[in-house]
Design a protein around this motif. Structure first.
Motif: not given
Ligand code: ADP
Ligand code: MG
Length: 366
Positions: A90-94
């Motif tokens: 979902x884009x946490x690390x991004x």
């Protein structure tokens, strides 16, 4: 908790999501705080957060809204926590790191490198004749309720203790004193590389563990022999997706249970801090998980918290997205309510205006 900021962020559609024919975008923007979400049954829900970052949002926008106030307060000895929540992919690390911690493209840098620069900038500005500061950095990973030192992988079962003077401490954890942003980034990249090594050794995916970055800022007044310290903790949580109970067995099931328990207890602690748990006025259940115990003094007391709910915009992930948005809504006391289009039958029964609001803010997440 003195302050919680809850934001939602929708990443762009992935190429896979774009390719699938019957997929569509399940959100409709209203403004910078509000959007309408369509669930799998085509029912509309309106959500409002402190800020919504849509597909085209920039990393810098997320940092400025969510993290900069925490960075500025950390030098005033106010602890802060920045958490990314959401299903895997979902884009946490991004959002946290960017495409890589040492990437050169300034615009793509995530929260971590920006927090590092922001902390040094703010401290340099307040650094005077009689005040000296230092920043220490630790990195740990929580997997199946065990805390592992990412600067020293052999230290894989760190106990969490509470000290009267220092608050929550991790005895024996490696602390790197970093003198400037470049040193901090080097250390972070080493910790991230170690995390990958540990995962290979244990045959585990990074999405199944929580990664915790702890910055401790100490400021000493040389003339008055006084000092103050603050902590900024960033947490890239394990994926919040539900694991099919029927298919899963063995370690996969144990991992899922452990993640579910710690994410539930994070929700419970935030709810208890903001509105108290039913019938347990003063009890904050920090001890229910390693995650909440580590965050105890950065969530409670004199602190600021920011929660970034990361979501896919695709209808293919609607069910997980709804559960992520509900987690955020509970944390913020946001009321969510189904929105019906003005359809004669429904309006005749309970008019749109008089639809009861569903206040989920104080419900326990089980
Ligand atoms: P998570 O950490 O939640 O599992 P990631 O951060 O690894 O998810 O993101 C999954 C994929 O989506 C990655 O390829 C990442 O580069 C991409 N991505 C996520 N958020 C964005 C964004 N805001 N803009 C562009 N690409 C993104
Ligand atoms: Mg990740």
């Amino acid at each position: 908790m003195s302050n919680i900021t809850v934001c939602a962020r929708f990443r762009p559609l992935s190429s896979k999501e774009e390719r699938i024919d019957d997929s569509s975008v399940c959100i409709r923007r209203i403004d910078t705080e509000t959007f309408v979400f369509k669930d799998e049954k085509e029912e509309d829900f309106t959500f409002s957060f402190d800020r919504v970052f849509y597909e085209k949002s920039e990393q810098a926008d997320v940092y400025e809204f969510l993290a900069l106030p925490i960075v500025r307060d950390a030098v005033n000895a106010i602890n802060g926590t920045i958490i990314t929540y959401g299903q895997t992919g979902a884009g946490k690390t991004y959002s946290m790191e960017g495409p890589g911690i040492l990437v050169c493209d300034e615009t793509k840098k995530g929260l971590l490198p920006r927090v590092v620069v922001g902390l040094f900038d703010t401290l340099n500005r307040s650094d005077g004749e009689d005040i000296k500061y230092s920043i220490k950095l630790s990195m740990v990973e929580i997997y199946m309720e065990k805390v592992r030192d990412l600067f020293n992988l052999s230290n894989d079962n760190i106990q969490i203790k509470e000290s009267k003077t220092q608050g929550i401490i991790l005895p024996g954890v490696a602390e790197k004193t970093v003198q400037n942003p470049a040193e901090a980034l080097q250390s972070l990249s080493r910790g991230i590389a170690n995390r990958a090594v540990g995962e290979t050794q244990m045959n585990m995916a990074s999405s199944r563990s929580h990664c915790v970055y702890i910055f401790t800022i100490l400021q000493e007044y040389t003339k008055h022999k006084r000092s103050k310290s603050g902590k900024v903790i960033l947490v890239d949580l394990a994926g919040s997706e539900k694991v099919e109970k029927t298919g899963a067995e063995g370690r996969v099931l144990e991992e899922a249970k452990s993640i579910n328990k710690s994410l539930s207890s994070l929700g419970n602690v935030i709810n208890a801090l903001t509105c108290g748990l039913p019938g347990k006025a003063n009890h904050i259940p920090y001890r229910d998980s390693k995650l909440t115990r580590i965050l105890q003094d950065a969530l409670g007391g004199n602190s600021r918290t920011a929660l970034l709910c990361c979501c896919s915009p695709s209808s293919l992930n609607a069910s997980e997205t709804l559960s992520t948005l509900r987690f955020g809504a509970r944390a913020k006391h946001v009321k969510t309510f189904p929105r019906f289009d003005c359809n004669e039958e429904k309006c005749a029964k309970d008019s749109c205006a008089s639809l009861p609001l569903v206040d989920e803010s104080c419900s326990r997440i089980l």
